[in-house]
Write an enzyme that holds these catalytic residues in place. Structure first.
Site: not given
Length: 518
Positions: A135, A137, A170, A204-205, A232, A488
Site C-alpha cells: 500500500h 498510504d 510501512d 489501507e491505513e 501482502d 506508526h
C-alpha cells in the site's frame, strides 16, 4: 496490516507464549498426557542460500525519494492530498520505465481513483495468476511527536546505514522492492509463465474500502476464478520475536479476523436540563452499551492457531511440547481439558483474548452540544472483529438480543468484511514462499504460519472464494524487536543492506512461482 495492528499481532504471539508458560506452571498437575511422538519439526532443511545482485545505490535513492511524498491517510476521508498521490504515481512511472513499458497499468478506486493495478501477462493462460500487494498510504505524524524523530519523517534521509522516514517500513519498501525486482527481470528479458498482478492500495491505513475492495471487485468481475498465490504485508523477520526461540523468525499470516462497525442510535425528545425525563437518551444508550459489553461472544480456538503450534511447537522447549501438541492436534468439534485450560488462561489477557473470539469494542460516543440542553439524539459506534461464522447478520442479531431495546436503531456503517479463508500452510504456494525466505535469509531461522488478529488490505481478497491462499509477511529483516517501535511510531527506518535482500527476495519469488504447476 506489521504496523500497529501487525505489531499487535507480534505482541500477541509474545504474550501468548508467556501466558502459556504461566499456564504450565500453574496447572502442571492437572494437564493430561498428550502423545507427542508425531510432533516433529516441519522446518525446511538444507535450502541453499543465494545472493541476488541489485543496484542497491539506485534502489535506495528511489525509496528515499518515495518517502518524501506525503501520501497520508487521514480518518477524515475528505482530507486527502490528491497532489501527493498523483506526484507519487508519476515518480513511480519515471523510476521504473521497463515495468511501465511491459505491464499494463490501471488507476482504480472509488470515490477517488488512486490505487494502482498492474498486470504482467504470462505465457501460459492455463496457470492460475499470482498477486503481490502493498500500500501507498502512510499514517500521519502527530505534531507532538515531531521532536522525537532523529530525522525529519518525510525527508527520506539515508544515514548511518539506514533509510529513515514515515512509510519506509510501512509499506513503501514493499512497493519498491517488488518494482525493483520486476524491473530487473524485464531487463533480463524474462517473462512469467503465469500472469502476475501488482496491487498498490491507497487507503489501507483506514480499511481499504476505497482502494483494495474496489480492485478486488474489479478482478472478481473480470472472471478470475482463483489466484494461486497472493502475498501482502504483515510481520517482518525478527530475531527473538517468539519467546523461547532466540533464532530469527519469519511469521507468515494465514488468516485474518473480519471487520464490522455498527452505529447504535436513539432518536427521542430533547429539552431543558432543568426538567429531565426519567430516562435520558444518553442514559438509554449507555445502558445498551453496558449490556452489550457484558454479552461477549463465546471463546474457541481458531484453526490458524492450531497450524501455528504445529509449526512452532516442535521448536520450543521439550517440557512444553505436550501443551503445544494438544493445541496443534485438537479437533474443531470438541475441547479437551487441556484446551479449556488454554482458553481460560488466554482469556485473562486483553491481547491474547482477542485471538479467541469475536471482539466488541465501543470506539465512539456522540451526544449533546450544551450543558443545559438534553440532546434529542445519541449515537455510539461499536467495532467488531469477527471470527469465522460470525457474519454481519449474526452480529446484528447478537446485538439486538443483548440490548433488548427497540428504541435503539442499529446500522452497519462499515465496508464490513468477514473473517477470511485460512490459507493452506501445506500448499505448494506456502512452500514456495518458505523456500524463498530460506534462500534469501538462510536456514538459521524458524518459519511458521500465524493468526493475524488485526487485518490488512488483503482481507478484501482472502475473504472471497477466488483468493483463499493469501500469505502475509513483510519481506525485510529487522535487527531486533525494538525496531518495531517505528511502525506508526517515531524513527521509522530500515537497514540499507536488508532492503537489498528484500529486492532479492521478490526477484527469487518470481522464479519460484515458476515451479508451481497450477
Amino acid at each position: 496490516m506489521l504496523k500497529v495492528r501487525n505489531v499487535f499481532s507480534v505482541v500477541l504471539v509474545s504474550l501468548l507464549t508467556l501466558s502459556l508458560n504461566q499456564l504450565i506452571a500453574q496447572n502442571a498437575s492437572n494437564i493430561p498426557t498428550v502423545n507427542t511422538k508425531d510432533f516433529s519439526s516441519l522446518q525446511m532443511k538444507g535450502v541453499e542460500q543465494i545472493t541476488i545482485d541489485v543496484d542497491l545505490k539506485g534502489a535506495v535513492n528511489r525509496l528515499s525519494k518515495a518517502v518524501q511524498f506525503k501520501t497520508i491517510s487521514n480518518q477524515d476521508r475528505s482530507d486527502f492530498d490528491t497532489i501527493a498521490f498523483s506526484n507519487y504515481h508519476q515518480f513511480i512511472e519515471e523510476s521504473y520505465p521497463l515495468v511501465h513499458q511491459t505491464l499494463t497499468k490501471e488507476v482504480l478506486g472509488d470515490p477517488r481513483p488512486y490505487s494502482l493495478l498492474y498486470k504482467w501477462e504470462g505465457t501460459n493462460p492455463n496457470l492460475q495468476p499470482a498477486l503481490f500487494y502493498a500500500h501507498q498510504d502512510v499514517v500521519p505524524v502527530p505534531a507532538d511527536s515531531r521532536d522525537q524523530w532523529k530525522e525529519d519523517p518525510f525527508s527520506g534521509v539515508v544515514k548511518d546505514g539506514y533509510i529513515w522516514g514515515r512509510g519506509v517500513l510501512d509499506d513503501k519498501n514493499q512497493i519498491h522492492a517488488i518494482l525493483e525486482a520486476a524491473e530487473m527481470k524485464i531487463k533480463e528479458g524474462w517473462q512469467p509463465s503465469r500472469t502476475i498482478y501488482f496491487v498498490f492500495g491507497q487507503d489501507e491505513e483506514v480499511g481499504g474500502a476505497e482502494g483494495a475492495k474496489v480492485v478486488a471487485d474489479v478482478l472478481e468481475a473480470r472472471g478470475i476464478e482463483r489466484f494461486a498465490y497472493v502475498m501482502d504485508e504483515s510481520a517482518p523477520l525478527t530475531p527473538g520475536i517468539f519467546p523461547g526461540i532466540k533464532d530469527n523468525t519469519a511469521l507468515i499470516g494465514i488468516a485474518q479476523k473480519g471487520f464490522i462497525s455498527l452505529e447504535l442510535k436513539i432518536d427521542g425528545i430533547g429539552g431543558h436540563s432543568s426538567m429531565p425525563p426519567e430516562e435520558s437518551n444518553i442514559g438509554i444508550l449507555a445502558t445498551a452499551i453496558t449490556k452489550l459489553e457484558k454479552a461477549q461472544f463465546p471463546y474457541k480456538i481458531h484453526p490458524a492457531v492450531r497450524h501455528q503450534y504445529r509449526y512452532m511447537g516442535p521448536e520450543l522447549e521439550e517440557t512444553k511440547k505436550p501443551l503445544y501438541a494438544a493445541i496443534a492436534f485438537g479437533k474443531e468439534d470438541e475441547l479437551t481439558d487441556y484446551e479449556k485450560q488454554f482458553i481460560e488462561e488466554m482469556s485473562t489477557n486483553e491481547v491474547t483474548r482477542a485471538m479467541l473470539h469475536t471482539t466488541i469494542a465501543t470506539t465512539m460516543f456522540n451526544a449533546g452540544i450544551k450543558d443545559n440542553v438534553l440532546p434529542p439524539t445519541a449515537t455510539a459506534v461499536v467495532n467488531f472483529r469477527p471470527m469465522p461464522g460470525d457474519t454481519p447478520e449474526v452480529i446484528i442479531e447478537h446485538v439486538k438480543k443483548a440490548i433488548n431495546d427497540d428504541r435503539i436503531n442499529i446500522k452497519n456503517i462499515s465496508a464490513s468484511t468477514p473473517a477470511t479463508n485460512i490459507a493452506n500452510p501445506n500448499s505448494d504456494a506456502y512452500k514456495a514462499l518458505e523456500k524463498t525466505i530460506h534462500q534469501t535469509w538462510g536456514n538459521d531461522l524458524i518459519v511458521s504460519p500465524f493468526f493475524v488478529v488485526g487485518g490488512s488490505d488483503s482481507k478484501h481478497f482472502q475473504a472471497r472464494d477466488f483468493a483463499p491462499d493469501v500469505y502475509t509477511i513483510t519481506a525485510i529483516q529487522l535487527e531486533n524487536t525494538i525496531e518495531f517501535k517505528g511502525f506508526h511510531g517515531v524513527n521509522e527506518r530500515i537497514l540499507i543492506k536488508e532492503y537489498g535482500k528484500s529486492i532479492g527476495f521478490f526477484y527469487q519469488m518470481f522464479n519460484n512461482l515458476e515451479l508451481m504447476d497450477y
